[in-house]
Design a protein around this motif. Structure first.
Motif, PDB file in Angstrom:
ATOM      1  N   ALA A  25      -9.208 -24.962  -4.681  1.00 37.11           N
ATOM      2  CA  ALA A  25      -8.785 -23.626  -5.068  1.00 37.11           C
ATOM      3  C   ALA A  25      -9.618 -22.621  -4.277  1.00 37.11           C
ATOM      4  CB  ALA A  25      -8.996 -23.428  -6.569  1.00 37.11           C
ATOM      5  N   SER A  26      -9.220 -21.353  -4.311  1.00 43.36           N
ATOM      6  CA  SER A  26      -9.958 -20.336  -3.555  1.00 43.36           C
ATOM      7  C   SER A  26     -11.370 -20.145  -4.085  1.00 43.36           C
ATOM      8  CB  SER A  26      -9.196 -19.006  -3.593  1.00 43.36           C
ATOM      9  OG  SER A  26      -8.991 -18.589  -4.942  1.00 43.36           O
ATOM     10  N   SER A  27     -11.553 -20.319  -5.395  1.00 39.48           N
ATOM     11  CA  SER A  27     -12.890 -20.228  -5.993  1.00 39.48           C
ATOM     12  C   SER A  27     -12.881 -20.924  -7.350  1.00 39.48           C
ATOM     13  CB  SER A  27     -13.333 -18.769  -6.151  1.00 39.48           C
ATOM     14  OG  SER A  27     -12.486 -18.080  -7.049  1.00 39.48           O
ATOM     15  N   TYR A  28     -14.090 -21.220  -7.842  1.00 40.85           N
ATOM     16  CA  TYR A  28     -14.213 -21.948  -9.102  1.00 40.85           C
ATOM     17  C   TYR A  28     -15.218 -21.279 -10.031  1.00 40.85           C
ATOM     18  CZ  TYR A  28     -11.653 -25.925  -7.149  1.00 40.85           C
ATOM     19  OH  TYR A  28     -10.685 -26.732  -6.605  1.00 40.85           O
ATOM     20  N   VAL A  29     -15.020 -21.536 -11.324  1.00 39.11           N
ATOM     21  CA  VAL A  29     -15.957 -21.145 -12.366  1.00 39.11           C
ATOM     22  C   VAL A  29     -16.519 -22.421 -12.973  1.00 39.11           C
ATOM     23  CG1 VAL A  29     -16.218 -20.010 -14.614  1.00 39.11           C
ATOM     24  CG2 VAL A  29     -14.703 -19.019 -12.884  1.00 39.11           C
ATOM     25  N   LYS A  30     -17.831 -22.456 -13.213  1.00 37.13           N
ATOM     26  CA  LYS A  30     -18.451 -23.655 -13.777  1.00 37.13           C
ATOM     27  C   LYS A  30     -18.708 -23.460 -15.257  1.00 37.13           C
ATOM     28  CE  LYS A  30     -22.306 -26.900 -13.218  1.00 37.13           C
ATOM     29  NZ  LYS A  30     -23.518 -27.228 -12.414  1.00 37.13           N
ATOM     30  N   LEU A  31     -18.208 -24.394 -16.050  1.00 33.60           N
ATOM     31  CA  LEU A  31     -18.437 -24.404 -17.497  1.00 33.60           C
ATOM     32  C   LEU A  31     -19.311 -25.606 -17.829  1.00 33.60           C
ATOM     33  CD1 LEU A  31     -14.767 -23.784 -18.729  1.00 33.60           C
ATOM     34  CD2 LEU A  31     -16.463 -22.087 -18.061  1.00 33.60           C
ATOM     35  N   ARG A  32     -20.365 -25.371 -18.578  1.00 28.69           N
ATOM     36  CA  ARG A  32     -21.251 -26.475 -18.947  1.00 28.69           C
ATOM     37  C   ARG A  32     -21.512 -26.420 -20.443  1.00 28.69           C
ATOM     38  NH1 ARG A  32     -27.189 -28.560 -17.811  1.00 28.69           N
ATOM     39  NH2 ARG A  32     -26.658 -30.635 -17.067  1.00 28.69           N
ATOM     40  N   SER A  33     -21.405 -27.569 -21.101  1.00 27.95           N
ATOM     41  CA  SER A  33     -21.621 -27.599 -22.543  1.00 27.95           C
ATOM     42  C   SER A  33     -22.101 -28.979 -22.972  1.00 27.95           C
ATOM     43  CB  SER A  33     -20.332 -27.242 -23.295  1.00 27.95           C
ATOM     44  OG  SER A  33     -19.328 -28.215 -23.036  1.00 27.95           O
ATOM     45  N   ALA A  38     -11.488 -27.295 -22.382  1.00 27.65           N
ATOM     46  CA  ALA A  38     -10.753 -26.763 -21.228  1.00 27.65           C
ATOM     47  C   ALA A  38      -9.406 -27.448 -21.029  1.00 27.65           C
ATOM     48  CB  ALA A  38     -11.604 -26.895 -19.971  1.00 27.65           C
ATOM     49  N   LEU A  39      -9.348 -28.771 -21.179  1.00 25.57           N
ATOM     50  CA  LEU A  39      -8.087 -29.477 -20.954  1.00 25.57           C
ATOM     51  C   LEU A  39      -7.050 -29.136 -22.020  1.00 25.57           C
ATOM     52  CD1 LEU A  39      -9.214 -33.022 -19.756  1.00 25.57           C
ATOM     53  CD2 LEU A  39      -8.233 -31.166 -18.400  1.00 25.57           C
ATOM     54  N   VAL A  40      -7.496 -28.932 -23.238  1.00 23.15           N
ATOM     55  CA  VAL A  40      -6.569 -28.533 -24.302  1.00 23.15           C
ATOM     56  C   VAL A  40      -6.006 -27.149 -23.995  1.00 23.15           C
ATOM     57  CG1 VAL A  40      -6.350 -27.995 -26.759  1.00 23.15           C
ATOM     58  CG2 VAL A  40      -7.741 -29.943 -26.026  1.00 23.15           C
TER      59      VAL A  40
END
Length: 271
Positions: free
Chosen positions: A128-136, A169-171
């Motif tokens: 993708a052109s850019s990404y956001v990182k989610l961490r949990s 995120a997948l949900v």
């Protein structure tokens, strides 16, 4: 040198962690039942051919995990309240994966923007052109069982940032009418906990883990979701229906996972 000692030498994991792993397996498999008295330190010392201090360290690990309890003057017993820790059933299909994640609420969530893109193989779509990182960190009651690192395409994240902050995120992706999925693949790898993962999951350094690498590609061929989830190994159960034969074309289309469309586009690509 005995076969057991040779086996120890083949591993870089400290001896007491190796012994603790075997004892943990005995408890989780039911070989040592709830409330049952385990072998004495002397017996374990002879069985594993290690020093008394090594056995004591291994037993202490399992006591800290709540799997064993010491009773003054009586010995060490298997705890009655922590038997089946295999509470995570790894999904083998998209629908079962979504069902298993529904209701999950991320804890200790951090979000980073403008992060480096993931390293994709030739079969994992385009960047993708850019990404956001989610961490949990995911918990069952108060027990941490997995560390989740997700790279989410920025354009997908921007569709509903609030939902991504409060649900799996997948949900969230599955519920989006704007997103049509083409491929979703998951790879499992057995590993061991590094210091950071050990701290987050409250396990020993070098303890066994299961790493799941999941990539979701949309109908434009873009890898919109790249997730790496590390589980405590004792929380995992993998069960597969070996006779499941329902073809994709017979599955009911759903909001995000439009199976009929997926089958049509896949067939067109091959043509």
């Amino acid at each position: 040198m005995s076969k057991l000692l040779k086996a120890y030498d083949r591993s870089r994991v400290p001896l007491y962690i190796q012994v603790a792993s075997v004892l943990r397996t005995r408890i989780q498999s039911g070989q040592w039942g709830a409330g049952e008295k385990i072998s004495t330190l002397e017996e374990l010392e002879r069985e594993f051919e290690v020093a008394r201090v090594t056995v004591r360290q291994a037993v202490d690990i399992l006591r800290e995990e709540g799997l064993l309890q010491a009773r003054q003057g009586l010995g060490t017993f298997v705890s009655k309240k922590t038997q089946d820790r295999h509470w995570v059933k790894l999904a083998t299909s998209w629908s079962t994966l979504i069902d298993s994640l529904t209701g999950n609420v991320p804890r200790r969530l951090t979000i980073e923007e403008d992060v480096p893109p993931p390293n994709l193989t030739s079969s994992e779509g385009e960047l993708a052109s850019s990404y956001v990182k989610l961490r949990s960190v995911q918990y069952r009651n108060e027990d941490p069982y997995s560390v989740v690192n997700i790279l989410l395409a920025r354009e997908v994240f921007d569709l509903n940032p609030t939902r991504f902050k409060n649900a799996a995120a997948l949900v969230t992706i599955d519920s989006m009418e704007e997103v049509t999925l083409l491929e979703a693949q998951q790879t499992l790898t057995i590993g061991s906990a590094d210091p950071e993962i050990a701290d987050l999951l409250k396990i020993s350094i070098g303890a066994p883990t299961v790493a799941a690498h999941c990539v979701v590609v949309d109908d434009g061929g873009i890898a919109i979701y790249v997730g790496d989830i590390i589980y405590r190994s004792e929380s995992i159960k993998l069960q597969m229906d070996l006779l499941a034969t329902n073809p994709v074309r017979e599955k009911k289309a759903r909001n995000g996972y439009k199976a009929v469309e997926l089958a049509r586009r896949s067939k067109a690509r091959k043509a």
